[in-house]
Design a protein around this motif. Structure first.
Motif, PDB file in Angstrom:
ATOM      1  N   VAL A 282       0.835  -1.204   0.000  1.00 57.38           N
ATOM      2  CA  VAL A 282       0.000   0.000   0.000  1.00 57.38           C
ATOM      3  C   VAL A 282       0.867   1.251   0.000  1.00 57.38           C
ATOM      4  O   VAL A 282       0.529   2.272  -0.617  1.00 57.38           O
ATOM      5  N   GLY A 283       1.995   1.189   0.661  1.00 56.95           N
ATOM      6  CA  GLY A 283       2.868   2.355   0.779  1.00 56.95           C
ATOM      7  C   GLY A 283       3.775   2.608  -0.408  1.00 56.95           C
ATOM      8  O   GLY A 283       4.558   3.558  -0.390  1.00 56.95           O
ATOM      9  N   ARG A 284       3.681   1.798  -1.445  1.00 57.47           N
ATOM     10  CA  ARG A 284       4.508   1.989  -2.638  1.00 57.47           C
ATOM     11  C   ARG A 284       3.668   2.598  -3.755  1.00 57.47           C
ATOM     12  O   ARG A 284       2.731   1.990  -4.240  1.00 57.47           O
ATOM     13  N   TYR A 285       4.014   3.792  -4.145  1.00 60.67           N
ATOM     14  CA  TYR A 285       3.281   4.474  -5.218  1.00 60.67           C
ATOM     15  C   TYR A 285       4.226   5.460  -5.883  1.00 60.67           C
ATOM     16  O   TYR A 285       5.272   5.820  -5.324  1.00 60.67           O
ATOM     17  N   ALA A 286       3.859   5.896  -7.092  1.00 57.35           N
ATOM     18  CA  ALA A 286       4.777   6.693  -7.900  1.00 57.35           C
ATOM     19  C   ALA A 286       4.389   8.159  -8.021  1.00 57.35           C
ATOM     20  O   ALA A 286       5.117   8.937  -8.626  1.00 57.35           O
ATOM     21  N   PHE A 287       3.261   8.555  -7.447  1.00 65.03           N
ATOM     22  CA  PHE A 287       2.810   9.937  -7.617  1.00 65.03           C
ATOM     23  C   PHE A 287       3.104  10.768  -6.375  1.00 65.03           C
ATOM     24  O   PHE A 287       3.379  10.236  -5.294  1.00 65.03           O
ATOM     25  N   ASP A 288       3.011  12.086  -6.504  1.00 63.15           N
ATOM     26  CA  ASP A 288       3.253  13.018  -5.400  1.00 63.15           C
ATOM     27  C   ASP A 288       1.941  13.250  -4.654  1.00 63.15           C
ATOM     28  O   ASP A 288       0.966  13.722  -5.243  1.00 63.15           O
ATOM     29  N   PRO A 289       1.878  12.924  -3.368  1.00 61.45           N
ATOM     30  CA  PRO A 289       0.637  13.147  -2.616  1.00 61.45           C
ATOM     31  C   PRO A 289       0.177  14.605  -2.606  1.00 61.45           C
ATOM     32  O   PRO A 289      -1.005  14.870  -2.353  1.00 61.45           O
ATOM     33  N   ALA A 290       1.070  15.531  -2.910  1.00 58.09           N
ATOM     34  CA  ALA A 290       0.684  16.952  -2.921  1.00 58.09           C
ATOM     35  C   ALA A 290      -0.394  17.242  -3.955  1.00 58.09           C
ATOM     36  O   ALA A 290      -1.104  18.249  -3.851  1.00 58.09           O
ATOM     37  N   GLY A 291      -0.550  16.364  -4.947  1.00 56.50           N
ATOM     38  CA  GLY A 291      -1.569  16.574  -5.965  1.00 56.50           C
ATOM     39  C   GLY A 291      -2.914  15.971  -5.647  1.00 56.50           C
ATOM     40  O   GLY A 291      -3.806  15.968  -6.491  1.00 56.50           O
ATOM     41  N   LEU A 292      -3.104  15.466  -4.421  1.00 62.62           N
ATOM     42  CA  LEU A 292      -4.323  14.728  -4.082  1.00 62.62           C
ATOM     43  C   LEU A 292      -5.437  15.521  -3.392  1.00 62.62           C
ATOM     44  O   LEU A 292      -6.539  14.991  -3.262  1.00 62.62           O
ATOM     45  N   PRO A 293      -5.200  16.754  -2.882  1.00 63.48           N
ATOM     46  CA  PRO A 293      -6.327  17.467  -2.263  1.00 63.48           C
ATOM     47  C   PRO A 293      -7.513  17.571  -3.212  1.00 63.48           C
ATOM     48  O   PRO A 293      -7.372  17.916  -4.384  1.00 63.48           O
ATOM     49  N   GLY A 294      -8.688  17.248  -2.685  1.00 60.61           N
ATOM     50  CA  GLY A 294      -9.885  17.217  -3.505  1.00 60.61           C
ATOM     51  C   GLY A 294     -10.216  15.851  -4.040  1.00 60.61           C
ATOM     52  O   GLY A 294     -11.303  15.641  -4.580  1.00 60.61           O
TER      53      GLY A 294
END
Length: 392
Positions: A38-50
């Protein structure tokens, strides 16, 4: 009293790798689960608001590729490769097989015939006569109501207001077009502004609840089948006798006979779909491209219509009356989802009608493949051979 230590960790900046790691550590400590994947991902969490709250990681769903799917639409023209996110074995292969047959028969002709997104407030009165008079007042003031609604959005347009009387209430079904967005939030905001205008300007005011549930958001309904929700789109093709026999091992006459039988079965069951399995392909494509997966509840409704032609060929069409798709907003701009939209040339503004035509053509391919597999005796054997993930 709730244990304060049971509260999910939150901070001033919740969209960082560190914040996600704190929440994963929290849930691991409290549940004993391991979240290594679950903790492995390739995107930046900063783009997730909303898009997400209490972010901890990502669900990695395998993505397969089907195609080419040949579409002769007004917005989608040419051959397309279709990304499908699923864990169901044989699904991609089955759709791929239907796409091959369509390609040999000239492709699927696709047409968007209507567009509409709803919000359905209900106004409440002392009796039915007052509710009826209110309905007449709404009809007389449609233009200022429309102006109030459209002041909240650049893309949304209020096309009409349907009315339904129930006892002392008046259900108003606001019908919007919403451009390339799915439009549920857009129509909700616009309908709220319209209702506030009504409450302020109608003599004596008006009491309302913003959703009276005739929009049937995230639910199937016959209302949406008849009146359209999202996009109403048709895909159709003439399937030649020779390629049908060669690729699917099915005669057109047998296929048409089975259509009559299965149509009766769907009627008997009260099914939302008299075809095979539109929900399978739509769910896989929705997950891959960042659509709201819950909209499959409405979007999977389908009406299959077929003819056995004098030539011996087979006309096959599928109508999706409540297909809700978007190419902007929601999850469509996230990293992997945006890439999957780009595979089909459906990324960004001006592409929602194109995506809708591709969805309908894909649904037609899937129905062709499964229906023929059932008749030819391949349905069970193919799942047994390719669709079971047995321990190795």
């Amino acid at each position: 009293m709730t244990d304060p230590d049971a509260h999910i960790p939150r901070g001033d900046d919740d969209y960082t790798p560190e914040a996600a790691a704190r929440r994963r550590a929290f849930v691991e400590a409290r549940t004993g689960a391991r979240l290594d994947h679950v903790g492995r991902y390739a995107f930046d969490p900063a783009g997730l608001p909303g898009n997400i709250e209490n972010f901890i990681g990502a669900a990695q769903v395998p993505i397969g590729l089907a195609g080419p799917l040949r579409v002769e639409g007004e917005h989608a023209r040419g051959e397309f490769y279709i990304p499908m996110a699923t864990t169901e074995g044989t699904l991609v292969a089955s759709y791929n097989r239907g796409m091959r047959l369509l390609a040999e028969c000239g492709g699927a002709r696709a047409t968007v015939v209507a567009r509409s997104m709803q919000r359905s407030p209900v106004f409440i009165f002392d009796d039915a006569r007052e509710a009826r008079a209110f309905g007449e007042w709404v009809e007389a003031h449609f233009e200022p109501i429309k102006a109030a609604a459209e002041a909240t959005t650049r893309a949304g347009k209020l096309v009409s207001i349907q009315q339904f009387a129930v006892g002392p209430t008046r259900h108003l079904r606001f019908n919007f077009t919403t451009g390339d967005a799915a439009g549920q939030n857009m129509s909700g905001k616009a309908a709220f502004a319209a209702c506030e205008w009504i409450r302020t300007n109608r003599p004596g005011g008006a009491r309302y609840i913003l959703s009276g549930n005739t929009d049937t958001d995230k639910k199937h309904s016959q209302m949406n089948v008849i009146a359209t929700r999202g996009r109403r789109v048709v895909a159709e093709a003439v399937i030649g006798r020779e390629p049908l026999k060669r690729l699917m091992r099915v005669e057109p006459e047998d296929l048409f006979y089975a259509r009559q039988v299965s149509q009766a079965g769907a009627f008997l069951a009260g099914s939302a779909n008299n075809g095979a399995h539109a929900a399978n392909g739509l769910a896989a494509l929705f997950i891959a491209t960042g659509q709201d997966a819950a909209n499959v509840a409405e979007s999977h409704a389908a009406i299959v219509y077929a003819q056995l032609l004098d030539s011996g060929d087979y006309y096959w069409s599928i109508t999706l009356p409540a297909l809700i798709v978007a190419t902007v907003g929601g999850g469509t701009g996230l990293s992997t989802q945006s890439e999957c939209l780009a595979i089909m040339g459906c990324q960004g503004a001006g592409k929602a009608d194109k995506l809708a035509e591709i969805c309908a053509a894909m649904a037609l391919a899937g129905d062709i493949s499964l229906s023929c597999a059932v008749l030819a005796g391949d349905w069970v054997s193919s799942h047994e051979r390719y669709g079971r993930n047995r321990p190795r």
